[in-house]
Design an enzyme around this catalytic site. Sequence first.
Site, PDB file in Angstrom:
ATOM      1  N   PHE A  71       1.477   0.228 -31.705  1.00 46.86           N
ATOM      2  CA  PHE A  71       2.258  -0.707 -31.168  1.00 46.86           C
ATOM      3  C   PHE A  71       2.772  -1.393 -32.524  1.00 46.86           C
ATOM      4  CE2 PHE A  71       3.421  -4.997 -30.042  1.00 46.86           C
ATOM      5  CZ  PHE A  71       4.460  -4.607 -29.292  1.00 46.86           C
ATOM      6  N   ASP A 114      -0.645  -2.373 -40.907  1.00 45.76           N
ATOM      7  CA  ASP A 114      -0.219  -3.191 -39.827  1.00 45.76           C
ATOM      8  C   ASP A 114      -1.657  -4.412 -39.542  1.00 45.76           C
ATOM      9  OD1 ASP A 114       0.327  -4.792 -37.724  1.00 45.76           O
ATOM     10  OD2 ASP A 114       1.678  -3.580 -36.765  1.00 45.76           O
ATOM     11  N   LYS A 142       0.711 -13.472 -36.246  1.00 44.34           N
ATOM     12  CA  LYS A 142      -0.228 -14.140 -35.473  1.00 44.34           C
ATOM     13  C   LYS A 142      -1.072 -15.064 -35.897  1.00 44.34           C
ATOM     14  CE  LYS A 142      -0.379 -10.094 -31.989  1.00 44.34           C
ATOM     15  NZ  LYS A 142       0.047 -10.903 -31.149  1.00 44.34           N
TER      16      LYS A 142
END
Length: 405
Positions: free
Chosen positions: A135, A219, A248
């Site tokens: 994802f 990532d 985040k």
Amino acid sequence: MTVWQEDAARDLVLNAGDRLELLTRGEGSYLYDGDDKRYLDFLAGIAVTSLGHAHPVFVEAISRQAATLAHVSNYFATPPQLALAARLKRLAGAGIDGRVFFSNSGAEANEAAFKLARLHGGAERPRIIALENAFHGRTMGSLAMTAKPSMRAPFEPMPGGVEHIPATIEALEAAMDDHVAAVIVEPIQGEAGVVELPEGYLAAARSLTLAYGALLIVDEIQTGAGRTGAWFGFSHDGITPDAITLAKGIGGGFPIGALVTFGAASSLFTPGSHGSTFGGNPLGTAVADAVLAEIERAGLVENAAARGAQLRSVIDAIDSPLVIGTRGKGLLIGVALSAPVAGEVVAAAQQRGLIVNAANPETIRIAPALTIGDAEIEEFQTLFAASLADVQASLAASETEGVSA
């Protein structure tokens, strides 16, 4: 239906479905709803609020910078932007040649990474390798690298060139050739259920990408900023990637993302090749720099490692038939369940005042603030054990009713 539920159903786009609760304030590891019910927050906005809610460092950084300078265009530099770029390069070990592109989210950071891969590959290297169950976001470029058919199908055709392979070293060896522009991986696949890469995978990926002249892009959107008990997920493997993406936790609740490049990859973007109006604005970079400085000052990377181990021991000690194990690193933990009842566990936990997340039907994701200590962990154990017991009792009652029928 309450007034706020009616408002949400009428006014909000339906992409997130029905909202679970109306939350009005937060403090430390706790959230409060409109009735002032308290919730122990062990999700942290999905690994975002690194310092917890309303941390004095976060509040002071926003207040100070908002009163000074909130935004200028990227025709200009600002002190917070330069300070944060230098800090990210230092923490990531990007060296003197490293560079930073700032965005507003993780999806945008991965969009920049997608374009970085394209710039590196050109016409001769059209292939980008990503992993099954990955994802990377929901914008079109990041979605192309995401291997979830249910997310992709409504928006086909995707941008071309991306191939998804199993997360094994053997599959990567078989896929690599001189036409690969980049390989992009998550050190831990959070949305897949907190699934770690196989032992030695990142080292093998680094070796193979170097051998074939491809970029290795990591990532770190969910795993960065100390979440795994190291500054970045790749840090556990002792490698140096060509680029990492961040978001985040680096902002502690303020929306900001970044692409950090290493070595030769740092020269791929040239004037006009990419941009963002709000990316790297002084307000966002000042807050992120303050958050990361506090993580360093307070030893929260080390706390994530220690509290993560403590938390996994606590979960094992609950001895519930619904729990078959834990996985992950630091304070990114997946609780594997023996039945597809993660949604029921999340609902039961919320009723008892605990916020966790169902990464998939068989996995509970736990990602609290990096600041948690003994008191929060003890309260979590009590609430989580009771929530599991609630679901177990409901399952037993259903089985009894089935037999009676």
